[in-house]
Design a protein around this motif. Structure first.
Motif, PDB file in Angstrom:
ATOM      1  N   VAL A   1       6.191  41.315  82.178  1.00  0.00           N
ATOM      2  CA  VAL A   1       6.534  42.328  83.178  1.00  0.00           C
ATOM      3  C   VAL A   1       7.975  42.757  82.966  1.00  0.00           C
ATOM      4  N   VAL A   2       8.200  44.066  82.939  1.00  0.00           N
ATOM      5  CA  VAL A   2       9.548  44.617  82.787  1.00  0.00           C
ATOM      6  C   VAL A   2       9.894  45.392  84.052  1.00  0.00           C
ATOM      7  N   PHE A   3      10.985  45.029  84.678  1.00  0.00           N
ATOM      8  CA  PHE A   3      11.463  45.743  85.862  1.00  0.00           C
ATOM      9  C   PHE A   3      12.520  46.752  85.431  1.00  0.00           C
ATOM     10  N   ILE A   4      12.372  47.988  85.882  1.00  0.00           N
ATOM     11  CA  ILE A   4      13.341  49.037  85.566  1.00  0.00           C
ATOM     12  C   ILE A   4      13.983  49.497  86.867  1.00  0.00           C
ATOM     13  N   LEU A   5      15.285  49.349  86.964  1.00  0.00           N
ATOM     14  CA  LEU A   5      16.034  49.799  88.135  1.00  0.00           C
ATOM     15  C   LEU A   5      16.776  51.074  87.763  1.00  0.00           C
ATOM     16  N   ALA A   6      16.541  52.139  88.495  1.00  0.00           N
ATOM     17  CA  ALA A   6      17.213  53.418  88.234  1.00  0.00           C
ATOM     18  C   ALA A   6      18.040  53.786  89.452  1.00  0.00           C
ATOM     19  N   SER A   7      19.290  54.113  89.225  1.00  0.00           N
ATOM     20  CA  SER A   7      20.175  54.434  90.344  1.00  0.00           C
ATOM     21  C   SER A   7      21.291  55.347  89.877  1.00  0.00           C
ATOM     22  N   THR A   8      21.758  56.184  90.796  1.00  0.00           N
ATOM     23  CA  THR A   8      22.950  56.999  90.527  1.00  0.00           C
ATOM     24  C   THR A   8      24.207  56.319  91.050  1.00  0.00           C
ATOM     25  N   GLU A   9      24.040  55.129  91.637  1.00  0.00           N
ATOM     26  CA  GLU A   9      25.181  54.385  92.191  1.00  0.00           C
ATOM     27  C   GLU A   9      25.117  52.935  91.705  1.00  0.00           C
ATOM     28  N   LYS A  10      25.334  52.775  90.425  1.00  0.00           N
ATOM     29  CA  LYS A  10      25.224  51.454  89.799  1.00  0.00           C
ATOM     30  C   LYS A  10      26.199  50.449  90.400  1.00  0.00           C
ATOM     31  N   GLU A  11      27.350  50.940  90.851  1.00  0.00           N
ATOM     32  CA  GLU A  11      28.369  50.031  91.367  1.00  0.00           C
ATOM     33  C   GLU A  11      27.933  49.293  92.627  1.00  0.00           C
ATOM     34  N   LYS A  12      26.856  49.752  93.270  1.00  0.00           N
ATOM     35  CA  LYS A  12      26.390  49.096  94.493  1.00  0.00           C
ATOM     36  C   LYS A  12      25.481  47.894  94.221  1.00  0.00           C
ATOM     37  N   PHE A  13      25.060  47.722  92.949  1.00  0.00           N
ATOM     38  CA  PHE A  13      24.265  46.545  92.615  1.00  0.00           C
ATOM     39  C   PHE A  13      25.172  45.316  92.543  1.00  0.00           C
ATOM     40  N   PRO A  14      24.720  44.172  93.042  1.00  0.00           N
ATOM     41  CA  PRO A  14      25.528  42.941  92.930  1.00  0.00           C
ATOM     42  C   PRO A  14      25.761  42.570  91.473  1.00  0.00           C
ATOM     43  N   ALA A  15      26.894  41.952  91.222  1.00  0.00           N
ATOM     44  CA  ALA A  15      27.227  41.555  89.847  1.00  0.00           C
ATOM     45  C   ALA A  15      26.199  40.593  89.285  1.00  0.00           C
ATOM     46  N   THR A  16      25.589  39.777  90.151  1.00  0.00           N
ATOM     47  CA  THR A  16      24.581  38.831  89.671  1.00  0.00           C
ATOM     48  C   THR A  16      23.342  39.546  89.139  1.00  0.00           C
ATOM     49  N   ARG A  20      22.329  40.378  84.555  1.00  0.00           N
ATOM     50  CA  ARG A  20      21.021  40.008  84.016  1.00  0.00           C
ATOM     51  C   ARG A  20      20.220  41.219  83.545  1.00  0.00           C
ATOM     52  N   CYS A  21      20.873  42.368  83.510  1.00  0.00           N
ATOM     53  CA  CYS A  21      20.196  43.609  83.110  1.00  0.00           C
ATOM     54  C   CYS A  21      20.766  44.152  81.807  1.00  0.00           C
ATOM     55  N   GLN A  22      19.919  44.823  81.060  1.00  0.00           N
ATOM     56  CA  GLN A  22      20.386  45.639  79.947  1.00  0.00           C
ATOM     57  C   GLN A  22      20.707  47.015  80.523  1.00  0.00           C
ATOM     58  N   GLN A  23      21.980  47.362  80.524  1.00  0.00           N
ATOM     59  CA  GLN A  23      22.411  48.582  81.216  1.00  0.00           C
ATOM     60  C   GLN A  23      22.431  49.763  80.254  1.00  0.00           C
ATOM     61  N   ILE A  24      21.780  50.828  80.665  1.00  0.00           N
ATOM     62  CA  ILE A  24      21.739  52.057  79.869  1.00  0.00           C
ATOM     63  C   ILE A  24      22.245  53.185  80.755  1.00  0.00           C
ATOM     64  N   ASP A  25      23.357  53.766  80.387  1.00  0.00           N
ATOM     65  CA  ASP A  25      23.942  54.871  81.156  1.00  0.00           C
ATOM     66  C   ASP A  25      23.485  56.202  80.578  1.00  0.00           C
ATOM     67  N   PHE A  26      22.948  57.045  81.427  1.00  0.00           N
ATOM     68  CA  PHE A  26      22.483  58.367  81.003  1.00  0.00           C
ATOM     69  C   PHE A  26      23.568  59.398  81.275  1.00  0.00           C
ATOM     70  N   ARG A  27      23.813  60.240  80.308  1.00  0.00           N
ATOM     71  CA  ARG A  27      24.821  61.285  80.453  1.00  0.00           C
ATOM     72  C   ARG A  27      24.237  62.481  81.204  1.00  0.00           C
ATOM     73  N   PRO A  28      25.096  63.264  81.870  1.00  0.00           N
ATOM     74  CA  PRO A  28      24.608  64.488  82.522  1.00  0.00           C
ATOM     75  C   PRO A  28      23.960  65.418  81.489  1.00  0.00           C
ATOM     76  N   ILE A  29      22.903  66.067  81.883  1.00  0.00           N
ATOM     77  CA  ILE A  29      22.194  66.983  80.991  1.00  0.00           C
ATOM     78  C   ILE A  29      22.947  68.311  80.947  1.00  0.00           C
ATOM     79  N   PRO A  30      23.169  68.886  79.765  1.00  0.00           N
ATOM     80  CA  PRO A  30      23.865  70.178  79.678  1.00  0.00           C
ATOM     81  C   PRO A  30      23.163  71.268  80.485  1.00  0.00           C
ATOM     82  N   VAL A  31      23.947  72.182  80.988  1.00  0.00           N
ATOM     83  CA  VAL A  31      23.420  73.238  81.854  1.00  0.00           C
ATOM     84  C   VAL A  31      22.361  74.065  81.152  1.00  0.00           C
TER      85      VAL A  31
END
Length: 224
Positions: A1-16, A20-31
């Protein structure tokens, strides 16, 4: 089982959790990519969406395709089977591109009265003056980029490219860069003001004085 957490406010997730996550930051999409996708969605839904309106929605989406689709739904509910810049402006309070271009021409010419009259017309039309200023900043950044690459992507309809390219060439990249820097400095005045609408008028009034300050500097430097 793979859990995927998607958020626009990553800083609100606890450090713990983050540790334990592989973090992937998505860039804004060009206009331009958002605008093209909105156009495809509109075509699939038999919605007549003008290129200028698609670009306008994409700019308002600020790099988020999800937000762009949400905005498209909003204007579609209001405009029915056809959506143009006027429809987007009426629903979202955003200025048409021709208003932004006209405002730039007033400011570049040092026409204080013309610039302030343009703001008053937008207010009477029910559009947000702060949104006008933010959209104007995007126009300035586009002028800066077109000054170095006239064929580069831009967040406005292609019909405006010749006008913007001519303006960027006439003013010159160094002066457009300086003007953009001055405009960004005025943003704090707007965000911190108790009356943002009045602050926009003051900020644009100051920017309209820029050509006079430039001539004064040239006189002091002995170049005139």
């Amino acid at each position: 089982v793979v859990f995927i957490l998607a958020s626009t406010e990553k800083e609100k997730f606890p450090a713990t959790i983050l540790s334990r996550c592989q973090q992937i930051d998505f860039r804004p999409i060009p206009v331009d990519l958002i605008a093209r996708h909105l156009g495809k969605v509109a075509e699939a839904e038999s919605l007549a969406l003008s290129e200028a309106a698609a670009q306008q929605l994409a700019r308002a989406a600020a790099g988020s395709l999800r937000d762009g689709l949400s905005l498209l739904d909003r204007v579609r509910a209001f405009g029915g089977g056809s959506v143009d810049e006027d429809t987007v402006g009426e629903v979202l309070g955003l200025p048409p591109t021709e208003v932004l271009v006209g405002l730039w021409e007033h400011l570049a010419a040092g026409d204080v009265e013309g610039a302030l009259a343009a703001v008053r017309r937008e207010e009477r039309a029910g559009r947000d003056p702060v949104a006008l200023y933010e959209q104007f900043l995007q126009l300035l950044s586009t002028l800066l980029l077109l000054g170095s690459d006239s064929n580069g992507p831009m967040p406005f309809a292609e019909v405006y490219r010749p006008t913007l390219c001519r303006s960027a060439e006439r003013i010159g990249t160094p002066l457009v860069l300086r003007f953009l820097a001055l405009a960004l400095e005025q943003r704090s005045l707007i965000t911190e003001a108790a009356d943002p609408g009045l602050a926009v008028i003051v900020a644009l009034g100051r920017l309209a004085l820029w050509p006079r300050l430039q001539r004064a500097e040239e006189l002091l430097a002995g170049s005139v």
